[in-house]
Design a protein around this motif. Structure first.
Motif, PDB file in Angstrom:
ATOM      1  N   LYS A 449     -94.952 -27.356  83.187  1.00 20.06           N
ATOM      2  CA  LYS A 449     -95.174 -27.830  84.563  1.00 20.06           C
ATOM      3  C   LYS A 449     -95.404 -26.657  85.509  1.00 20.06           C
ATOM      4  CE  LYS A 449     -91.736 -29.851  86.716  1.00 20.06           C
ATOM      5  NZ  LYS A 449     -90.706 -30.815  87.138  1.00 20.06           N
ATOM      6  N   GLN A 450     -94.599 -25.598  85.343  1.00 23.68           N
ATOM      7  CA  GLN A 450     -94.762 -24.411  86.186  1.00 23.68           C
ATOM      8  C   GLN A 450     -96.109 -23.744  85.930  1.00 23.68           C
ATOM      9  OE1 GLN A 450     -92.809 -23.325  88.564  1.00 23.68           O
ATOM     10  NE2 GLN A 450     -91.085 -24.704  88.250  1.00 23.68           N
ATOM     11  N   GLN A 451     -96.500 -23.699  84.650  1.00 24.46           N
ATOM     12  CA  GLN A 451     -97.744 -23.008  84.293  1.00 24.46           C
ATOM     13  C   GLN A 451     -98.984 -23.764  84.763  1.00 24.46           C
ATOM     14  OE1 GLN A 451     -98.308 -21.835  80.263  1.00 24.46           O
ATOM     15  NE2 GLN A 451     -96.578 -20.434  80.237  1.00 24.46           N
ATOM     16  N   SER A 452     -98.908 -25.083  84.769  1.00 24.33           N
ATOM     17  CA  SER A 452    -100.115 -25.885  84.993  1.00 24.33           C
ATOM     18  C   SER A 452    -100.275 -26.356  86.435  1.00 24.33           C
ATOM     19  CB  SER A 452    -100.111 -27.096  84.050  1.00 24.33           C
ATOM     20  OG  SER A 452     -98.955 -27.892  84.269  1.00 24.33           O
ATOM     21  N   THR A 453     -99.600 -25.717  87.363  1.00 24.20           N
ATOM     22  CA  THR A 453     -99.759 -26.104  88.764  1.00 24.20           C
ATOM     23  C   THR A 453    -101.069 -25.558  89.334  1.00 24.20           C
ATOM     24  OG1 THR A 453     -98.484 -24.175  89.451  1.00 24.20           O
ATOM     25  CG2 THR A 453     -97.301 -26.259  89.250  1.00 24.20           C
ATOM     26  N   ASP A 454    -101.625 -26.319  90.276  1.00 27.01           N
ATOM     27  CA  ASP A 454    -102.796 -25.859  91.015  1.00 27.01           C
ATOM     28  C   ASP A 454    -102.337 -24.922  92.126  1.00 27.01           C
ATOM     29  OD1 ASP A 454    -104.128 -27.628  89.416  1.00 27.01           O
ATOM     30  OD2 ASP A 454    -104.373 -29.167  90.957  1.00 27.01           O
ATOM     31  N   ILE A 455    -103.274 -24.269  92.746  1.00 21.83           N
ATOM     32  CA  ILE A 455    -103.002 -23.498  93.959  1.00 21.83           C
ATOM     33  C   ILE A 455    -103.791 -24.128  95.092  1.00 21.83           C
ATOM     34  CG2 ILE A 455    -103.207 -21.263  95.097  1.00 21.83           C
ATOM     35  CD1 ILE A 455    -102.933 -19.928  92.373  1.00 21.83           C
ATOM     36  N   TYR A 456    -103.102 -24.526  96.149  1.00 21.66           N
ATOM     37  CA  TYR A 456    -103.758 -25.073  97.338  1.00 21.66           C
ATOM     38  C   TYR A 456    -103.736 -24.015  98.433  1.00 21.66           C
ATOM     39  CZ  TYR A 456    -104.418 -29.911  95.775  1.00 21.66           C
ATOM     40  OH  TYR A 456    -104.857 -31.033  95.126  1.00 21.66           O
ATOM     41  N   PHE A 457    -104.926 -23.650  98.899  1.00 20.47           N
ATOM     42  CA  PHE A 457    -105.057 -22.624  99.934  1.00 20.47           C
ATOM     43  C   PHE A 457    -105.002 -23.301 101.302  1.00 20.47           C
ATOM     44  CE2 PHE A 457    -107.252 -21.131  96.119  1.00 20.47           C
ATOM     45  CZ  PHE A 457    -106.620 -19.913  95.922  1.00 20.47           C
ATOM     46  N   CYS A 458    -103.964 -22.962 102.072  1.00 20.95           N
ATOM     47  CA  CYS A 458    -103.645 -23.701 103.295  1.00 20.95           C
ATOM     48  C   CYS A 458    -103.909 -22.861 104.547  1.00 20.95           C
ATOM     49  CB  CYS A 458    -102.178 -24.138 103.269  1.00 20.95           C
ATOM     50  SG  CYS A 458    -101.745 -25.103 101.799  1.00 20.95           S
ATOM     51  N   ASN A 459    -104.381 -23.522 105.574  1.00 20.49           N
ATOM     52  CA  ASN A 459    -104.815 -22.862 106.804  1.00 20.49           C
ATOM     53  C   ASN A 459    -103.635 -22.643 107.768  1.00 20.49           C
ATOM     54  OD1 ASN A 459    -106.554 -21.769 108.704  1.00 20.49           O
ATOM     55  ND2 ASN A 459    -107.236 -23.748 109.486  1.00 20.49           N
ATOM     56  N   PHE A 460    -102.756 -21.707 107.410  1.00 22.36           N
ATOM     57  CA  PHE A 460    -101.636 -21.342 108.270  1.00 22.36           C
ATOM     58  C   PHE A 460    -101.062 -20.023 107.762  1.00 22.36           C
ATOM     59  CE2 PHE A 460     -99.193 -22.755 104.747  1.00 22.36           C
ATOM     60  CZ  PHE A 460     -97.871 -22.381 104.928  1.00 22.36           C
ATOM     61  N   SER A 461    -100.083 -19.493 108.488  1.00 25.12           N
ATOM     62  CA  SER A 461     -99.381 -18.287 108.060  1.00 25.12           C
ATOM     63  C   SER A 461     -97.889 -18.578 107.982  1.00 25.12           C
ATOM     64  CB  SER A 461     -99.625 -17.140 109.048  1.00 25.12           C
ATOM     65  OG  SER A 461     -98.670 -16.106 108.869  1.00 25.12           O
ATOM     66  N   VAL A 462     -97.304 -18.376 106.813  1.00 23.58           N
ATOM     67  CA  VAL A 462     -95.858 -18.543 106.650  1.00 23.58           C
ATOM     68  C   VAL A 462     -95.108 -17.617 107.595  1.00 23.58           C
ATOM     69  CG1 VAL A 462     -93.933 -18.051 105.075  1.00 23.58           C
ATOM     70  CG2 VAL A 462     -95.851 -19.422 104.289  1.00 23.58           C
ATOM     71  N   PHE A 463     -95.585 -16.389 107.733  1.00 22.74           N
ATOM     72  CA  PHE A 463     -94.888 -15.375 108.536  1.00 22.74           C
ATOM     73  C   PHE A 463     -94.902 -15.736 110.021  1.00 22.74           C
ATOM     74  CE2 PHE A 463     -96.843 -13.552 104.798  1.00 22.74           C
ATOM     75  CZ  PHE A 463     -95.764 -12.981 104.157  1.00 22.74           C
ATOM     76  N   GLN A 464     -95.972 -16.376 110.477  1.00 22.58           N
ATOM     77  CA  GLN A 464     -96.083 -16.755 111.884  1.00 22.58           C
ATOM     78  C   GLN A 464     -95.351 -18.062 112.175  1.00 22.58           C
ATOM     79  OE1 GLN A 464     -97.391 -15.362 114.729  1.00 22.58           O
ATOM     80  NE2 GLN A 464     -96.520 -17.163 115.707  1.00 22.58           N
ATOM     81  N   SER A 465     -95.529 -19.069 111.341  1.00 24.62           N
ATOM     82  CA  SER A 465     -95.051 -20.416 111.661  1.00 24.62           C
ATOM     83  C   SER A 465     -93.775 -20.833 110.947  1.00 24.62           C
ATOM     84  CB  SER A 465     -96.155 -21.439 111.346  1.00 24.62           C
ATOM     85  OG  SER A 465     -97.286 -21.218 112.149  1.00 24.62           O
ATOM     86  N   LEU A 466     -93.454 -20.212 109.805  1.00 24.96           N
ATOM     87  CA  LEU A 466     -92.248 -20.586 109.041  1.00 24.96           C
ATOM     88  C   LEU A 466     -91.494 -19.344 108.591  1.00 24.96           C
ATOM     89  CD1 LEU A 466     -93.769 -23.348 106.740  1.00 24.96           C
ATOM     90  CD2 LEU A 466     -92.402 -23.718 108.789  1.00 24.96           C
ATOM     91  N   PRO A 467     -91.106 -18.463 109.513  1.00 17.34           N
ATOM     92  CA  PRO A 467     -90.466 -17.208 109.098  1.00 17.34           C
ATOM     93  C   PRO A 467     -89.184 -17.405 108.309  1.00 17.34           C
ATOM     94  CG  PRO A 467     -90.234 -17.552 111.473  1.00 17.34           C
ATOM     95  CD  PRO A 467     -91.225 -18.553 110.988  1.00 17.34           C
ATOM     96  N   ASP A 468     -88.404 -18.461 108.610  1.00 18.32           N
ATOM     97  CA  ASP A 468     -87.155 -18.684 107.872  1.00 18.32           C
ATOM     98  C   ASP A 468     -87.417 -19.092 106.423  1.00 18.32           C
ATOM     99  OD1 ASP A 468     -85.502 -17.948 109.900  1.00 18.32           O
ATOM    100  OD2 ASP A 468     -84.953 -19.971 110.513  1.00 18.32           O
ATOM    101  N   SER A 469     -88.553 -19.705 106.169  1.00 21.06           N
ATOM    102  CA  SER A 469     -88.910 -20.050 104.796  1.00 21.06           C
ATOM    103  C   SER A 469     -89.111 -18.789 103.970  1.00 21.06           C
ATOM    104  CB  SER A 469     -90.197 -20.889 104.792  1.00 21.06           C
ATOM    105  OG  SER A 469     -90.674 -21.082 103.491  1.00 21.06           O
ATOM    106  N   TRP A 470     -89.724 -17.779 104.585  1.00 26.18           N
ATOM    107  CA  TRP A 470     -89.992 -16.526 103.880  1.00 26.18           C
ATOM    108  C   TRP A 470     -88.761 -15.610 103.870  1.00 26.18           C
ATOM    109  CZ3 TRP A 470     -90.330 -11.691 106.585  1.00 26.18           C
ATOM    110  CH2 TRP A 470     -90.641 -10.617 105.760  1.00 26.18           C
ATOM    111  N   ALA A 471     -88.142 -15.410 105.041  1.00 26.86           N
ATOM    112  CA  ALA A 471     -87.082 -14.401 105.159  1.00 26.86           C
ATOM    113  C   ALA A 471     -85.739 -14.888 104.633  1.00 26.86           C
ATOM    114  CB  ALA A 471     -86.942 -13.966 106.613  1.00 26.86           C
ATOM    115  N   LEU A 472     -85.429 -16.179 104.821  1.00 26.32           N
ATOM    116  CA  LEU A 472     -84.102 -16.692 104.486  1.00 26.32           C
ATOM    117  C   LEU A 472     -84.128 -17.746 103.379  1.00 26.32           C
ATOM    118  CD1 LEU A 472     -82.721 -17.107 108.131  1.00 26.32           C
ATOM    119  CD2 LEU A 472     -82.359 -15.188 106.578  1.00 26.32           C
ATOM    120  N   SER A 473     -85.299 -17.969 102.806  1.00 32.23           N
ATOM    121  CA  SER A 473     -85.464 -18.974 101.737  1.00 32.23           C
ATOM    122  C   SER A 473     -85.022 -20.355 102.198  1.00 32.23           C
ATOM    123  CB  SER A 473     -84.681 -18.566 100.474  1.00 32.23           C
ATOM    124  OG  SER A 473     -85.189 -17.365  99.953  1.00 32.23           O
TER     125      SER A 473
END
Length: 633
Positions: A449-473
């Motif tokens: 399941k992990q190997q066969s996932t697609d990649i969806y390229f999304c029009n946003f920046s994690v660092f700008q709009s979701l910093p806690d998702s990146w910095a604090l998991s």
């Protein structure tokens, strides 16, 4: 295989909406997310249809939507909970809420909180001098409180004391002993009796992300010995009657109710001791910490194991019981529940630009001229239903490694390597389908399941709009906002526009297993059709903590006020940053850039690389792009 019938209830369960979305979000009969900002069906809108209508107002993706009605609903709820607990416990003090400006300093947000909070005497908390200026300018209700936390210098204290003299209901909370000396000195100069609070450095240790910053190692607050020496100083200077408030804060997003109970018990004990020393404490500020259920698990640091009524009941009972036992007055209660107030009120919507995935329908073939390694891989693929699944998986992995080695050593051509990859992925997808429902192969299935996932390229920046998702998991709810009557047949990793490998939403709850996954169930992209995703509960901290990674700036923002009959009005439409505005932040000014570009093009003309007409066209495009949105169309 896809189910014959996929209902909105299936999507509701799949994306865990009841765990994090009630009562503000649901799925309607069209398969779109429905927003209920007042927690009922009377006032609601279809999110997908609203986004399409907003396009006519020239809003752009990504888009941040704010629902101020949700803030008002949350404020009303916490006041009702305190009102109920106060009546049940026969508590003789009142409840005062204050909003910590640091949670979201955006003007429209703070103004709305002050406006809808007027009837509740809802106040503001300032943790810095700029925030104090905001509070002084916006707070006009004389009964609402302004709580001054954080480190303070002379000009900060002077401004607060003069404002108190002018009629503001303002409290200076002492974080360090030195601050008390400044307060006393300026109070004498200005001839004002200050309203002094003490921040307590409790021994109670919190849990969650901020647990290590609480307890005796806390950055802020007075120890018991500092508290005693401060009381002695105030007695000596005849300012003891000015001590009105004690305050504690043991961390944000506290996942368990137990540390809250312990902190209240310890604080109530200090309340009695200070009363015995001659203080007349009128307010107990229990700080922030009231959590939001981001993932619904009730266990993780992004979740909580209590609700707001339990939180309130424990605070009121904890203070009331010691007051009753010791025969002292009941103080008013203050809370600074900014995350609770704001988190659910905002959501980020973005479009998926493209995907990278294996085409399962692509046919593979082998002929007699093919390399024998390719023939062996193809034989493994054809024999999948008949051979041990463990053996098949291990053989595939081993053959793939060997094929890469043969390519590196020049034995296989690039076309042959490509064909081997197609056989490998075709085999992986086929194997995954077969063992999906077989409980004996869960470990292999998870790997596939992990190997066969697609990649969806999304029009946003994690660092700008979701910093806690990146910095604090932090785990934010994320899901498509439409097509929810269709079964999502794909599994995708959601990556952003930045060139950083960390630019992805890497933690997503699987609501079937409660495991944390790196991929999300999504729908197959349709050619020429927009596919919109929403990240929910982003109202607290995310906007103000966002950075300019790759110089992606603030998104467009829309404030939506919802009325009965599924109608809405746009209260505010705030354009996101242009490229020139973002460049200004990092000291690249429009005029300078245009000047440098003009010199560059002139030099190219002189060298004969481009014509003057082409140089003019380049300069025009360069200047036009400075005014563009930082995200993609």
């Amino acid at each position: 295989m896809a189910h014959k019938e996929w209902t909105t209830q299936n999507s509701t369960d799949l994306y865990g909406i009841p765990f994090w979305g009630k009562p503000y979000f649901s799925i309607n009969e069209k398969g779109n997310i429905q927003v209920h900002p007042k927690g009922d069906e009377l006032c609601s809108i279809d999110l997908f249809e609203t986004i399409n209508e907003l396009k006519e107002r020239h809003t752009r993706m990504p888009l941040l939507l704010r629902f101020p009605d949700i803030i008002e609903s949350q404020m009303k709820k916490i006041y009702q909970c305190f009102d109920q607990a106060i009546k049940e416990q026969e508590y003789r003090g009142k409840y005062y809420g204050v909003f910590p400006i640091k949670v979201n300093q955006q003007r429209h947000i703070v103004e709305h909180i002050v406006s809808c909070g007027y009837q509740y005497h809802f106040g503001l908390e300032a943790g810095s001098k700029p925030e104090l200026l905001i509070a002084l300018a916006l707070m006009h209700n004389p009964e609402s409180l302004i709580i001054c936390n954080g480190f303070k210098d002379r000009s900060y204290v002077e401004l607060a004391l003069i404002s108190q003299k002018a009629g503001k209901n303002i409290f200076l909370v002492v974080e360090r002993e030195k601050e008390l000396n400044i307060i006393l000195e300026l109070s004498k100069e200005l001839n004002v009796r200050p309203k002094i609070g003490f921040r307590l450095k409790l021994n109670t240790q919190s849990e969650g992300l901020w647990g290590e910053s609480s307890g005796c190692n806390s950055k802020f607050g007075l120890t018991s010995s500092e508290l005693v020496s401060s009381i002695k100083l105030l007695k000596k200077e005849k300012f003891l009657d000015c001590v009105d408030l004690i305050h504690f804060h043991i961390g944000s997003q506290i996942p368990s109710i137990q540390p809250i109970k312990s902190a209240i018990k310890e604080t109530a004990r200090i309340l009695y001791e200070l009363t015995s020393m001659g203080c007349s404490i009128k307010y107990v500020d229990v700080g922030g910490g009231l959590g939001i259920d981001y993932d619904g698990s009730g266990e993780a640091r992004s979740s909580i194991n209590y609700d707001v009524q339990e939180y309130v009941n424990d605070i009121v009972f904890g203070i009331q019981s010691i007051c009753k036992e010791k025969g002292i007055d009941h103080p008013h209660i203050i809370s600074e529940s900014g995350r609770y107030l704001l988190a659910q009120s905002s959501l980020l919507v973005f479009n998926v630009l493209d995907s990278s995935s294996f085409n399962e329908e692509e046919k593979i073939f082998i002929n007699k001229e093919s390399h024998y390694f390719l023939k062996e891989m193809y034989d493994i693929y054809k024999a999948i239903p008949d051979i041990s699944y463990n053996e098949t998986f291990n053989d595939l992995v081993e053959k793939r490694k060997e094929m890469f080695q043969l390519f590196v050593h020049g034995v296989l051509s690039l076309e042959e390597l490509d064909r081997s990859e197609k056989i490998y992925w075709k085999s992986i997808y086929e194997l995954k389908k077969i063992i999906e429902s077989k409980s004996d192969y869960e470990e292999i299935y998870e790997i596939l399941k992990q190997q066969s996932t697609d990649i969806y390229f999304c029009n946003f920046s994690v660092f700008q709009s979701l910093p806690d998702s990146w910095a604090l998991s932090y785990i934010f709810p994320v899901l498509p906002i439409h097509r929810l009557k269709e079964e999502p047949t794909q599994r995708a990793q959601l990556v952003d526009l930045t060139c950083d490998s960390d630019g992805r939403i890497s933690k997503i709850i699987d609501y079937k297993t409660w495991n944390v996954e790196s991929h999300l169930p999504v729908h197959k992209l349709k050619p020429n059709d927009i596919y919109l995703m929403g990240v929910f509960l982003t109202g607290a901290y995310q906007e103000i903590l966002g950075d300019l990674h790759n110089l992606f700036g603030d998104t467009d923002v829309v404030h939506i006020k919802i009325e009965e009959g599924h109608k809405y009005t746009i209260e505010h439409l705030v354009e996101g940053d242009s490229i020139s505005e973002v460049l200004d932040y990092v000291e690249y000014h429009r005029k300078d850039l245009l000047g440098k570009m003009h010199k560059t093009t002139e030099a190219s003309v002189m060298r004969g690389n481009i014509s003057r007409q082409e140089a003019g066209f380049l300069l025009e495009k360069f200047e036009n792009n400075l005014s563009h949105y930082t995200y993609l169309k």
